[in-house]
Design a protein around this motif. Structure first.
Motif: not given
Ligand SMILES: CC(=O)CC(=O)SCCNC(=O)CCNC(=O)[C@H](O)C(C)(C)COP(=O)(O)OP(=O)(O)OC[C@H]1O[C@@H](n2cnc3c(N)ncnc32)[C@H](O)[C@@H]1OP(=O)(O)O
Ligand SMILES: NC(=O)C1=CN([C@@H]2O[C@H](COP(=O)(O)OP(=O)(O)OC[C@H]3O[C@@H](n4cnc5c(N)ncnc54)[C@H](OP(=O)(O)O)[C@@H]3O)[C@@H](O)[C@H]2O)C=CC1
Length: 291
Positions: A51-53, A55-59, A118-120, A139-144, A189-191
């Motif tokens: 829904d967020r996407q 509302s921001r016209d991403k999709i 897995t992260s590690s 297949f290691h995704f980053m959060n979010p 990344v996690n290292r």
């Molecule tokens: C542990 C491991 O194994 C590996 C890892 O993942 S390590 C962690 C890696 N991740 C990081 O380092 C994250 C660091 N943080 C960031 O980069 C930023 O804080 C962040 C990208 C998370 C958020 O950035 P922000 O600008 O504060 O976020 P916010 O303004 O809330 O949202 C940005 C955009 O994403 C959208 N959004 C946020 N969360 C979302 C989600 N889960 N799904 C879809 N869209 C989302 C918002 O709606 C917003 O859209 P617009 O730009 O169009 O307005």
């Protein structure tokens, strides 16, 4: 072999993000967890994030509806035997992942690619205990997941080229960028990232700064989007500790010893955002530092 249907194991913060981006990219997704509430919460969260996407016209709304229609859930792990690619994203504990692969293994189609988010943990070791080490990889995704551009692809010692290419193809279809990492503890990344977080916890433990000053320093002084303690809460303190333990055990270097304060928070069940409290307390209107 074309990948059409993807199984995702674990409906936590990573599993829901992976299901979200896969469904949006046109894959059918079967999401599994051990409890129904986790599955229902994940589907509701995916809907809100889509829904967020919208509302921001991403999709478009039609993209969202189509993505939601592609996601199915199951409490029965063996249902994932019918998928073409499995991404395991359950809790970062080797025994948990091992039990999942043991149970699922006999039900997989011969062509199915098995992967772990897995992260590690060693991909080679996880792979060696399955019937298909050549079709197994990290297949290691980053959060979010919906926002982060990188996916680390980690080949175990036996991973074959068609498996790597198939996973690379999926990353490209998601519009994300793949980084190829060798199979050593915590990969790339996690290292680098998690010892930095651990050092921030030592900085707190030794009283060099408090939660607010440490996070503010790294945000304003190093232009990090989140402070390291805020990021630790975001990742999950249990996951951060698990990664430090894998680095410490796997590389046998004292520079990776987990900070005792990190251990204490995890022992308290203060796991960060997901449990309502970590270095910040999230139970009120705004996050409040706990130190
Ligand atoms: C542990 C491991 O194994 C590996 C890892 O993942 S390590 C962690 C890696 N991740 C990081 O380092 C994250 C660091 N943080 C960031 O980069 C930023 O804080 C962040 C990208 C998370 C958020 O950035 P922000 O600008 O504060 O976020 P916010 O303004 O809330 O949202 C940005 C955009 O994403 C959208 N959004 C946020 N969360 C979302 C989600 N889960 N799904 C879809 N869209 C989302 C918002 O709606 C917003 O859209 P617009 O730009 O169009 O307005
Ligand atoms: N957090 C992060 O920033 C990142 C994490 N990862 C990795 O992704 C994986 C998942 O992490 P994350 O999503 O944060 O963790 P969460 O704790 O948010 O989610 C894990 C989910 O897996 C469920 N689960 C536990 N055991 C099983 C099982 N046997 N079968 C199916 N589901 C199970 C848990 O259920 P319950 O709660 O009931 O135990 C929970 O719903 C870990 O390997 C982690 O290292 C990778 C990149 C980033």
């Amino acid at each position: 072999m074309e990948i059409r249907k993807i199984g995702v194991i674990g409906a936590g913060q990573m599993g829901n993000g992976i299901a979200h981006v896969m469904a949006l990219a046109g894959y059918d997704v079967l999401l599994n967890d051990i409890n129904r509430e986790a599955l229902d919460a994940a589907v509701a969260l995916i809907s809100r994030n889509l829904d967020r996407q919208v509302s921001r016209d991403k999709i478009s709304q039609a993209d969202k509806d189509a993505a939601m229609a592609r996601i199915d859930t199951t409490l029965t792990l063996t249902d994932l035997g019918q998928t073409d690619l499995v991404i395991e994203a359950a809790t970062e504990r080797e025994t948990v992942k091992q039990a999942i692969f043991d149970e699922l293994g006999p039900h997989l189609q011969p062509h199915t690619i098995l992967t772990s988010n897995t992260s590690s943990i060693s991909i080679t070791r996880l792979a060696s205990r399955t019937d298909r080490p050549e079709r197994f990889m990290g297949f290691h995704f980053m959060n979010p997941v919906p926002l982060m551009q990188l996916v680390e692809l980690i080949r175990g010692i036996a991973t074959d080229e068609p498996t790597y290419k198939a996973c690379l193809g999926v990353v490209e279809r998601l519009g994300k960028t793949a980084a190829s990492a060798e199979d050593f503890p915590a990969f790339i990344v996690n290292r680098i990232l998690v010892p930095m977080i651990n050092e921030a916890v030592y900085t707190l433990y030794e009283g060099v700064g408090n939660v607010k000053s440490i996070d503010e320093s790294m945000k304003l002084g190093a232009n990090h989007p989140m402070g390291p303690l805020e990021l630790a809460d975001f990742i999950g303190l249990d996951t951060c500790l698990a990664i430090m333990n894998v680095l410490h055990d796997g590389l046998a270097d004292t520079k990776y010893r987990p900070c005792p304060l990190l251990v204490k928070y995890v022992e308290a069940g203060w796991l960060g955002r997901k449990s309502g409290r970590g270095f910040y307390d999230y139970r009120g209107e705004v996050p409040v530092p706990t130190r």
